[in-house]
Each structure stands twice: as C-alpha cells, then as structure tokens.
Design a protein around this motif. Sequence first.
Motif, mmCIF file in Angstrom:
data_model
loop_
_atom_site.group_PDB
_atom_site.id
_atom_site.type_symbol
_atom_site.label_atom_id
_atom_site.label_comp_id
_atom_site.label_asym_id
_atom_site.label_seq_id
_atom_site.Cartn_x
_atom_site.Cartn_y
_atom_site.Cartn_z
ATOM 1 N N MET A 1 0.934 -1.202 -0.028
ATOM 2 C CA MET A 1 0.020 0.152 0.232
ATOM 3 C C MET A 1 1.003 1.256 -0.022
ATOM 4 N N GLU A 2 0.521 2.183 -0.737
ATOM 5 C CA GLU A 2 1.317 3.357 -0.944
ATOM 6 C C GLU A 2 1.072 4.291 0.470
ATOM 7 N N GLN A 3 1.961 5.001 1.135
ATOM 8 C CA GLN A 3 1.803 5.896 2.191
ATOM 9 C C GLN A 3 0.640 6.846 2.145
ATOM 10 N N LEU A 4 0.421 7.364 0.943
ATOM 11 C CA LEU A 4 -0.654 8.219 0.783
ATOM 12 C C LEU A 4 -2.101 7.607 0.960
ATOM 13 N N ASP A 5 -2.132 6.273 0.837
ATOM 14 C CA ASP A 5 -3.610 5.541 0.686
ATOM 15 C C ASP A 5 -3.654 5.332 2.059
ATOM 16 N N THR A 6 -2.973 5.408 3.165
ATOM 17 C CA THR A 6 -2.985 4.861 4.534
ATOM 18 C C THR A 6 -4.323 5.320 5.139
ATOM 19 N N PRO A 7 -5.114 4.485 5.610
ATOM 20 C CA PRO A 7 -6.396 5.237 6.495
ATOM 21 C C PRO A 7 -6.139 5.330 7.947
ATOM 22 N N ILE A 8 -6.872 5.811 8.482
ATOM 23 C CA ILE A 8 -6.964 5.836 10.149
ATOM 24 C C ILE A 8 -7.224 4.464 10.470
ATOM 25 N N GLY A 9 -6.268 4.064 11.502
ATOM 26 C CA GLY A 9 -6.611 2.972 12.135
ATOM 27 C C GLY A 9 -7.774 2.778 13.051
ATOM 28 N N THR A 10 -8.216 1.609 13.485
ATOM 29 C CA THR A 10 -9.519 1.302 14.330
ATOM 30 C C THR A 10 -9.226 0.723 15.684
ATOM 31 N N LYS A 11 -7.906 0.437 15.708
ATOM 32 C CA LYS A 11 -7.475 -0.612 17.164
ATOM 33 C C LYS A 11 -7.101 0.584 17.981
ATOM 34 N N GLU A 12 -7.598 0.409 19.358
ATOM 35 C CA GLU A 12 -7.472 1.184 20.346
ATOM 36 C C GLU A 12 -6.183 0.732 21.064
ATOM 37 N N GLN A 13 -5.388 1.750 21.525
ATOM 38 C CA GLN A 13 -4.048 1.443 22.544
ATOM 39 C C GLN A 13 -4.628 0.837 23.599
ATOM 40 N N VAL A 14 -3.897 -0.142 24.163
ATOM 41 C CA VAL A 14 -4.371 -0.790 25.512
ATOM 42 C C VAL A 14 -4.028 0.305 26.622
ATOM 43 N N ARG A 15 -5.070 0.391 27.653
ATOM 44 C CA ARG A 15 -4.691 1.240 28.493
ATOM 45 C C ARG A 15 -4.932 0.398 29.855
ATOM 46 N N TYR A 16 -4.038 0.624 30.743
ATOM 47 C CA TYR A 16 -4.135 -0.010 32.081
ATOM 48 C C TYR A 16 -4.600 0.818 33.351
ATOM 49 N N SER A 17 -5.237 0.487 34.257
ATOM 50 C CA SER A 17 -5.913 1.209 35.557
ATOM 51 C C SER A 17 -4.551 1.599 36.194
ATOM 52 N N ALA A 18 -4.757 2.516 37.009
ATOM 53 C CA ALA A 18 -3.444 3.115 38.095
ATOM 54 C C ALA A 18 -3.434 2.108 39.308
ATOM 55 N N GLN A 19 -2.589 1.115 39.096
ATOM 56 C CA GLN A 19 -2.282 0.299 40.434
ATOM 57 C C GLN A 19 -0.682 0.252 40.581
ATOM 58 N N PRO A 20 -0.432 -0.414 41.854
ATOM 59 C CA PRO A 20 0.930 -0.485 42.043
ATOM 60 C C PRO A 20 1.713 -1.521 41.071
ATOM 61 N N VAL A 21 3.067 -1.123 40.509
ATOM 62 C CA VAL A 21 3.543 -1.960 39.538
ATOM 63 C C VAL A 21 4.945 -2.416 40.095
ATOM 64 N N ILE A 22 5.689 -3.452 39.771
ATOM 65 C CA ILE A 22 6.857 -3.812 40.072
ATOM 66 C C ILE A 22 7.767 -3.780 39.109
ATOM 67 N N VAL A 23 9.037 -3.046 39.332
ATOM 68 C CA VAL A 23 9.927 -2.582 38.145
ATOM 69 C C VAL A 23 10.690 -4.118 37.902
ATOM 70 N N LYS A 24 10.621 -4.628 36.796
ATOM 71 C CA LYS A 24 11.460 -5.678 36.514
ATOM 72 C C LYS A 24 12.731 -5.265 35.615
ATOM 73 N N ASN A 25 12.843 -4.182 35.057
ATOM 74 C CA ASN A 25 14.157 -3.867 34.244
ATOM 75 C C ASN A 25 13.985 -2.376 33.926
ATOM 76 N N VAL A 26 15.173 -1.754 33.974
ATOM 77 C CA VAL A 26 15.339 -0.610 33.731
ATOM 78 C C VAL A 26 16.290 -0.154 32.381
ATOM 79 N N GLU A 27 16.010 0.764 31.629
ATOM 80 C CA GLU A 27 16.885 0.929 30.159
ATOM 81 C C GLU A 27 17.129 2.262 30.224
ATOM 82 N N ILE A 28 18.177 2.883 29.498
ATOM 83 C CA ILE A 28 18.363 4.106 29.083
ATOM 84 C C ILE A 28 18.251 4.060 27.569
ATOM 85 N N VAL A 29 17.415 4.906 26.876
ATOM 86 C CA VAL A 29 17.556 4.675 25.464
ATOM 87 C C VAL A 29 17.548 6.128 24.753
#
Length: 125
Positions: A1-29
Amino acid sequence: MEQLDTPIGTKEQVRYSAQPVIVKNVEIVMVKRTDGKEVSEKVILEVNHPETDESVSISSVVYIKDKKIKQSALWFSLDESGEIKKWSALALLMGFYKIKTPKDFIGQTLETELDTRGYLVIKGY
C-alpha cells in the motif's frame, strides 16, 4: 500500500488502570526526532502490571516541584560531574523512592496514576 493511501486505524491502544507496579528492568534509550536526529537519553522502566502478563514500559512521572504537580519524561540528564542532575524529574523520583541509582528501581514497587490523556505514569509524590 502506498503511504498516501493509508487510512486511520481502528485499534485502540491498550490502557491500564492506576495500580502499584513492580519494576523488572530499567533501560536508558536515546530518543530521536522523526528526522532521525538524536534528542536526549530517557530512562524506561519495564514493569509488571497486575492487568497483564506482558511487561509494560513507563517513561514518565508526575511529581511535585515548586508546590505544583508536574509531569515529565524521565530524561537522563547529567551535571558537569557526570551525575544525574539534582532537580531533574528522574532525581526527584529517585529521591521520593529513596534509591541512589536508576538500577536500584529494579524490584521496587512503584505507585502509578493516569495522566490527563489516560496514560500510565509513575507517581512520585
């Protein structure tokens, strides 16, 4: 598909509720602009969230500075002596959780909240 023919997506981004989390790794990018130019380095915390078996990456924090709640990315900014800048969002978060280096986040349980757009951020106040 050519880029100029790209439509708007329909998938929602996953959202999580505010809860305590445990850090398993740290990266610097390295964060790059859309043109490929490097902007700055950022700390990314890979966490276990109770609502998913997959790791979740969080790189923003809400914290108090000058008696106001602020939000910032966890920029990895160093001072002239090669240490994390004292009043940066990363330093304030580390101070709040009483750790000395970003690596010390590993294994820590951190509180989260949702920012104004509904994204999960680390709570540092």
